[in-house]
Design a protein around this motif. Sequence first.
Motif, mmCIF file in Angstrom:
data_model
loop_
_atom_site.group_PDB
_atom_site.id
_atom_site.type_symbol
_atom_site.label_atom_id
_atom_site.label_comp_id
_atom_site.label_asym_id
_atom_site.label_seq_id
_atom_site.Cartn_x
_atom_site.Cartn_y
_atom_site.Cartn_z
ATOM 1 N N PHE A 137 44.463 34.937 41.606
ATOM 2 C CA PHE A 137 43.488 35.647 42.362
ATOM 3 C C PHE A 137 42.078 35.094 41.471
ATOM 4 N N CYS A 138 41.936 35.362 40.259
ATOM 5 C CA CYS A 138 40.681 35.016 39.351
ATOM 6 C C CYS A 138 40.295 33.239 39.862
ATOM 7 N N VAL A 139 41.606 32.401 39.853
ATOM 8 C CA VAL A 139 41.153 31.228 40.379
ATOM 9 C C VAL A 139 40.480 30.928 41.720
ATOM 10 N N VAL A 140 41.055 31.677 42.800
ATOM 11 C CA VAL A 140 40.393 31.651 43.883
ATOM 12 C C VAL A 140 38.945 32.351 43.824
ATOM 13 N N ALA A 141 38.785 33.308 43.214
ATOM 14 C CA ALA A 141 37.327 33.951 43.061
ATOM 15 C C ALA A 141 36.639 33.081 42.377
ATOM 16 N N ASN A 142 36.919 32.252 41.370
ATOM 17 C CA ASN A 142 36.076 31.460 40.550
ATOM 18 C C ASN A 142 35.848 30.183 41.507
ATOM 19 N N PHE A 171 34.016 42.905 42.165
ATOM 20 C CA PHE A 171 33.445 44.212 41.938
ATOM 21 C C PHE A 171 32.407 44.627 43.077
ATOM 22 N N LEU A 172 32.140 43.585 43.684
ATOM 23 C CA LEU A 172 31.140 43.870 45.033
ATOM 24 C C LEU A 172 31.935 43.898 46.209
ATOM 25 N N LYS A 173 33.326 43.566 46.132
ATOM 26 C CA LYS A 173 34.380 43.546 47.324
ATOM 27 C C LYS A 173 33.798 42.264 48.000
ATOM 28 N N GLU A 174 33.271 41.259 47.416
ATOM 29 C CA GLU A 174 33.312 39.931 48.352
ATOM 30 C C GLU A 174 34.595 39.509 48.305
ATOM 31 N N ILE A 175 35.393 39.776 47.507
ATOM 32 C CA ILE A 175 36.854 39.213 47.413
ATOM 33 C C ILE A 175 37.631 40.302 46.906
ATOM 34 N N TYR A 176 38.788 40.530 47.474
ATOM 35 C CA TYR A 176 39.769 41.354 46.889
ATOM 36 C C TYR A 176 41.163 41.012 47.400
ATOM 37 N N ALA A 177 42.337 41.824 47.253
ATOM 38 C CA ALA A 177 43.492 41.294 47.357
ATOM 39 C C ALA A 177 44.340 42.312 48.031
#
Length: 234
Positions: free
Chosen positions: A43-48, A55-61
């Motif tokens: 998940f962190c890889v995709v967010a990066n 934390f701003l709900k731009e991405i979640y799972a």
Amino acid sequence: MSKPIAPMLVELAERMGVNPSQAYMTIKATIAPKATNEELMAFCVVANQYKLNPFLKEIYAFPGKNGGIVPIVGIDGWLKLINTHPKFDGMDVEMSGDGESCTCRIYRKDNQHPTVITEYLTECKKNTDPWRQWPRRMLRHKAIMQCGRVAFGFGGIYDEDEGKDVAGGMRNVTPEKTDGPPEGETPWNNAPSPEEFREEPREALPEPEQQGDFIPGLEIPAAKEYATANMEDY
């Protein structure tokens, strides 16, 4: 000695301006509580990759039905991806008068023609509160998301409606472990022997007493002698 922190989590924490341990605990508690450490790192890889802020709900799972997680990007995340893309050169959104369709046009600096996507309410509407209360807004969001995906090739991320479908349809494709043959045996131990495949010799056809014995009126030409070919000649 403490375990080293995964680089992708450090990168995410630095972008957010928080301590990596705090970032891990916060994501684990609020965004992906049932995720394994490996799934959390994915998940962190995709967010990066897309520079999105969880934390701003731009991405979640979403948790997958049979394990794993599906990265979901909200409308704020999609708008950020589109507006910050270096090739982005403007966007138009047009809703039909009856609210049954919405067309989005995205212009790129390196393309003479815009990317045009039209989404239809009958195809997109879900039986959820947001779609019941704000069908036009949801349809506009859908058109923007899909047009952005096509225009800039965003992959590996989904909107919420897609994410629920993908998460519900995920399945484990790893084959189950099966017991092998007993020790000292192979799958071929019980295979038929070559002798079982060997055919019994067939009886030769009887020599005809005269021409026409087999087929009336058939003339059998006399045998001719042919020279034997020498393979060295070729």
